[in-house]
Design an enzyme around this catalytic site. Structure first.
Site, PDB file in Angstrom:
ATOM      1  N   ARG A  37      -1.615  -4.035   4.527  1.00  0.00           N
ATOM      2  CA  ARG A  37      -2.743  -3.829   3.655  1.00  0.00           C
ATOM      3  C   ARG A  37      -3.781  -2.463   4.272  1.00  0.00           C
ATOM      4  O   ARG A  37      -4.803  -2.406   3.909  1.00  0.00           O
ATOM      5  CB  ARG A  37      -3.606  -4.841   3.401  1.00  0.00           C
ATOM      6  CG  ARG A  37      -2.728  -5.894   2.443  1.00  0.00           C
ATOM      7  CD  ARG A  37      -3.001  -5.980   0.987  1.00  0.00           C
ATOM      8  NE  ARG A  37      -1.645  -6.147   0.315  1.00  0.00           N
ATOM      9  CZ  ARG A  37      -0.909  -5.647  -0.507  1.00  0.00           C
ATOM     10  NH1 ARG A  37      -1.605  -4.480  -0.881  1.00  0.00           N
ATOM     11  NH2 ARG A  37      -0.006  -5.841  -1.290  1.00  0.00           N
ATOM     12  N   HIS A  67       7.720   1.086   9.031  1.00  0.00           N
ATOM     13  CA  HIS A  67       7.217   1.197   7.589  1.00  0.00           C
ATOM     14  C   HIS A  67       5.680   1.330   7.808  1.00  0.00           C
ATOM     15  O   HIS A  67       5.002   0.470   8.468  1.00  0.00           O
ATOM     16  CB  HIS A  67       7.307   0.150   6.900  1.00  0.00           C
ATOM     17  CG  HIS A  67       7.437   0.085   5.305  1.00  0.00           C
ATOM     18  ND1 HIS A  67       6.343   0.603   4.639  1.00  0.00           N
ATOM     19  CD2 HIS A  67       8.426   0.074   4.145  1.00  0.00           C
ATOM     20  CE1 HIS A  67       6.599   0.697   3.527  1.00  0.00           C
ATOM     21  NE2 HIS A  67       7.826   0.397   3.267  1.00  0.00           N
ATOM     22  N   TYR A  70       1.124  -0.035   3.287  1.00  0.00           N
ATOM     23  CA  TYR A  70       1.133   0.171   1.471  1.00  0.00           C
ATOM     24  C   TYR A  70      -0.139   0.817   1.101  1.00  0.00           C
ATOM     25  O   TYR A  70      -0.033   1.595   0.280  1.00  0.00           O
ATOM     26  CB  TYR A  70       1.269  -0.975   0.758  1.00  0.00           C
ATOM     27  CG  TYR A  70       2.358  -1.954   0.893  1.00  0.00           C
ATOM     28  CD1 TYR A  70       3.825  -1.278   1.036  1.00  0.00           C
ATOM     29  CD2 TYR A  70       2.524  -3.342   0.870  1.00  0.00           C
ATOM     30  CE1 TYR A  70       4.794  -1.952   1.186  1.00  0.00           C
ATOM     31  CE2 TYR A  70       3.484  -4.119   0.860  1.00  0.00           C
ATOM     32  CZ  TYR A  70       4.805  -3.480   0.955  1.00  0.00           C
ATOM     33  OH  TYR A  70       6.119  -4.230   1.171  1.00  0.00           O
ATOM     34  N   HIS A 107       5.711   5.300   1.595  1.00  0.00           N
ATOM     35  CA  HIS A 107       5.721   5.524   0.133  1.00  0.00           C
ATOM     36  C   HIS A 107       4.835   6.907  -0.252  1.00  0.00           C
ATOM     37  O   HIS A 107       3.515   6.753   0.293  1.00  0.00           O
ATOM     38  CB  HIS A 107       4.988   4.372  -0.756  1.00  0.00           C
ATOM     39  CG  HIS A 107       5.492   3.040  -0.398  1.00  0.00           C
ATOM     40  ND1 HIS A 107       4.823   1.849  -0.991  1.00  0.00           N
ATOM     41  CD2 HIS A 107       6.802   2.705   0.178  1.00  0.00           C
ATOM     42  CE1 HIS A 107       5.847   0.789  -0.580  1.00  0.00           C
ATOM     43  NE2 HIS A 107       6.944   1.496   0.299  1.00  0.00           N
ATOM     44  N   GLU A 142      10.169   7.300   0.841  1.00  0.00           N
ATOM     45  CA  GLU A 142      10.822   6.054   0.021  1.00  0.00           C
ATOM     46  C   GLU A 142      11.071   6.300  -1.605  1.00  0.00           C
ATOM     47  O   GLU A 142      10.172   6.875  -2.147  1.00  0.00           O
ATOM     48  CB  GLU A 142      10.333   4.822   0.408  1.00  0.00           C
ATOM     49  CG  GLU A 142      10.910   3.582  -0.416  1.00  0.00           C
ATOM     50  CD  GLU A 142      10.473   2.401   0.075  1.00  0.00           C
ATOM     51  OE1 GLU A 142       9.715   2.180   1.239  1.00  0.00           O
ATOM     52  OE2 GLU A 142      11.028   1.278  -0.428  1.00  0.00           O
ATOM     53  N   ASP A 176      15.798   2.747  -1.768  1.00  0.00           N
ATOM     54  CA  ASP A 176      15.542   1.558  -1.946  1.00  0.00           C
ATOM     55  C   ASP A 176      16.285   0.898  -3.159  1.00  0.00           C
ATOM     56  O   ASP A 176      16.015   1.409  -4.532  1.00  0.00           O
ATOM     57  CB  ASP A 176      14.135   1.163  -2.015  1.00  0.00           C
ATOM     58  CG  ASP A 176      13.358  -0.199  -2.269  1.00  0.00           C
ATOM     59  OD1 ASP A 176      14.240  -1.144  -2.950  1.00  0.00           O
ATOM     60  OD2 ASP A 176      12.579  -0.720  -1.560  1.00  0.00           O
ATOM     61  N   HIS A 179      13.995  -0.336  -6.079  1.00  0.00           N
ATOM     62  CA  HIS A 179      13.255   0.418  -6.502  1.00  0.00           C
ATOM     63  C   HIS A 179      13.912   1.749  -7.649  1.00  0.00           C
ATOM     64  O   HIS A 179      13.625   2.026  -8.547  1.00  0.00           O
ATOM     65  CB  HIS A 179      12.323   1.668  -5.558  1.00  0.00           C
ATOM     66  CG  HIS A 179      11.377   0.699  -4.783  1.00  0.00           C
ATOM     67  ND1 HIS A 179      10.902   1.141  -3.646  1.00  0.00           N
ATOM     68  CD2 HIS A 179      10.963  -0.738  -4.805  1.00  0.00           C
ATOM     69  CE1 HIS A 179       9.980   0.302  -3.088  1.00  0.00           C
ATOM     70  NE2 HIS A 179      10.274  -0.883  -3.690  1.00  0.00           N
ATOM     71  N   HIS A 211      17.099   0.189   1.790  1.00  0.00           N
ATOM     72  CA  HIS A 211      16.261  -0.645   1.604  1.00  0.00           C
ATOM     73  C   HIS A 211      17.358  -1.651   0.715  1.00  0.00           C
ATOM     74  O   HIS A 211      17.393  -1.102  -0.690  1.00  0.00           O
ATOM     75  CB  HIS A 211      14.997  -0.677   1.066  1.00  0.00           C
ATOM     76  CG  HIS A 211      14.083  -0.426   2.047  1.00  0.00           C
ATOM     77  ND1 HIS A 211      12.703   0.271   1.616  1.00  0.00           N
ATOM     78  CD2 HIS A 211      14.043  -0.298   3.604  1.00  0.00           C
ATOM     79  CE1 HIS A 211      11.973   0.560   2.941  1.00  0.00           C
ATOM     80  NE2 HIS A 211      12.910   0.102   3.939  1.00  0.00           N
ATOM     81  N   ASP A 224       8.931  -2.866  -9.693  1.00  0.00           N
ATOM     82  CA  ASP A 224       9.198  -3.378  -8.404  1.00  0.00           C
ATOM     83  C   ASP A 224       8.622  -4.780  -7.776  1.00  0.00           C
ATOM     84  O   ASP A 224       7.938  -5.026  -7.270  1.00  0.00           O
ATOM     85  CB  ASP A 224       7.987  -2.520  -7.397  1.00  0.00           C
ATOM     86  CG  ASP A 224       8.262  -2.296  -6.134  1.00  0.00           C
ATOM     87  OD1 ASP A 224       9.224  -2.823  -5.621  1.00  0.00           O
ATOM     88  OD2 ASP A 224       7.293  -1.607  -5.391  1.00  0.00           O
ATOM     89  N   HIS A 226      11.227  -7.329  -5.963  1.00  0.00           N
ATOM     90  CA  HIS A 226      12.366  -7.674  -5.390  1.00  0.00           C
ATOM     91  C   HIS A 226      12.966  -9.080  -5.680  1.00  0.00           C
ATOM     92  O   HIS A 226      12.233  -9.858  -5.459  1.00  0.00           O
ATOM     93  CB  HIS A 226      12.237  -7.498  -3.613  1.00  0.00           C
ATOM     94  CG  HIS A 226      11.546  -6.217  -3.549  1.00  0.00           C
ATOM     95  ND1 HIS A 226      11.325  -5.614  -2.070  1.00  0.00           N
ATOM     96  CD2 HIS A 226      11.274  -5.147  -3.955  1.00  0.00           C
ATOM     97  CE1 HIS A 226      11.173  -4.631  -1.804  1.00  0.00           C
ATOM     98  NE2 HIS A 226      10.866  -3.995  -3.089  1.00  0.00           N
ATOM     99  N   GLU A 256      14.601  -6.333   2.429  1.00  0.00           N
ATOM    100  CA  GLU A 256      13.215  -6.569   2.130  1.00  0.00           C
ATOM    101  C   GLU A 256      13.225  -7.562   0.986  1.00  0.00           C
ATOM    102  O   GLU A 256      12.311  -7.561   0.051  1.00  0.00           O
ATOM    103  CB  GLU A 256      12.334  -5.444   1.771  1.00  0.00           C
ATOM    104  CG  GLU A 256      12.325  -4.280   2.682  1.00  0.00           C
ATOM    105  CD  GLU A 256      11.984  -3.006   2.280  1.00  0.00           C
ATOM    106  OE1 GLU A 256      12.135  -2.678   0.947  1.00  0.00           O
ATOM    107  OE2 GLU A 256      11.140  -2.558   2.627  1.00  0.00           O
TER     108      GLU A 256
HETATM  109 ZN    ZN Z   1       9.360  -2.630  -3.286  1.00  0.00          ZN
HETATM  110 FE    FE Z   2      11.374  -0.660   0.079  1.00  0.00          FE
HETATM  111 FE    FE Z   3       8.380   0.319   0.994  1.00  0.00          FE
END
Ligand code: ZN
Ligand code: FE
Ligand code: FE
Length: 276
Positions: A37, A67, A70, A107, A142, A176, A179, A211, A224, A226, A256
């Site tokens: 975050r 990564h 976000y 992202h 991604e 991904d 995604h 991913h 989105d 998972h 993930e």
């Molecule tokens: Zn995701």
């Molecule tokens: Fe991902």
């Molecule tokens: Fe990601």
């Protein structure tokens, strides 16, 4: 042999993640460079990083994947948020050189009403500021689900970013599975056609990582969410086709999925067996 690992917590350090990856049956892993975050990154313990590099060499590791948080949004309408994206990525990429020749995934961002074209321009601006000729890290865009105003749902958008970056040789794509499926690309029943389209629009040589995530929602949902491998709308048979695909099966794969460590170990074993 499938190169596979899962997302791990960086809290115990770098060598600890390497050991954990091996315990789970993998030979790579993904980690957040800082709190997902946002927030400040811990100072890196170079001795710990060097121990990881030795462990990776001795255990035939594939490239590991960092990564970005976000909250990193290079195409925000807010100046401070854009500045944060720049500072984080510059700082993260400098630290990645302690782990040379690995990969950094982010992202692309959400244009928050400014439009796709403006968003892509801002993402390119950031990349043109942070990429350097001498860096050894490959920066991965991604593929996104297209939730809200996310950029990177279509292969064309990713292509446009690559085209706007001067040092585009430093760029690759991380696909991904949740995604792209959420974005409307039918990797469940039409994997070959999706790969052909990826090749036509972006070029398969840009595809550097996967991913692996199942999806809680049907094709084209843009949500989105998972799911565990085999328990979602993509399904086990599709994952078998993915990991046995001659091109995809060679890429490093990162789970993930919503799992604890034991669940990750089971999925790693399952996917490795499928790929045999
Ligand atoms: Zn995701
Ligand atoms: Fe991902
Ligand atoms: Fe990601």
């Amino acid at each position: 042999m499938l190169n596979i690992g899962c997302h791990l917590s960086v809290s115990k350090g770098f060598e600890a993640m390497g050991k954990q990856a091996i315990e789970l049956g993998g030979n790579t892993f993904q980690f957040f460079t800082r709190n997902p975050r946002g927030g400040k990154a811990k100072e890196i313990d170079t001795e710990d990083v060097n121990k990881l590099l030795v462990l990776m060499k001795n255990n035939n590791f594939a490239k590991i994947l960092a990564h970005a948080p976000y909250t990193l949004n290079p195409c925000s309408a807010n100046e401070r948020t854009k500045e944060f994206a720049f500072e984080v990525m510059r700082d993260d990429l400098a630290k990645m050189e302690l782990l040379p020749n690995n990969m950094y995934n982010f992202h692309p961002g959400s244009h928050v009403g400014q439009g796709v074209e403006k968003g892509i321009e801002l993402i390119c601006d950031l990349l043109n500021k942070v990429l350097t000729e001498d860096m050894t890290t490959t920066v991965l865009l991604e593929t996104m689900a297209g939730k809200g105003s996310e950029i990177g749902r279509t292969f064309e958008e990713l292509r446009a970013i690559i085209d706007g970056v001067n040092l585009s040789g430093k760029l690759g794509v991380c696909l991904d599975t949740c995604h792209v499926f959420d974005g409307g690309y039918d990797i469940k029943d039409n994997l070959e056609a999706v790969l052909e389209e990826f090749d036509r629009v972006i070029g398969l040589d840009r595809l550097r990582a996967l991913h692996l995530n199942d999806s809680k929602n049907p094709l084209g949902s843009h949500k989105d969410r998972h799911e565990k491998i085999g328990e979602g709308n993509i399904g086990l048979e599709a994952f078998e086709r993915i990991v046995t695909n001659p091109l995809l099966g060679k890429l490093p794969c990162y789970l993930e999925t919503p799992n604890e460590l034991d669940g990750y170990a089971r999925e790693i074993a399952l996917l490795k067996k499928m790929a045999e």
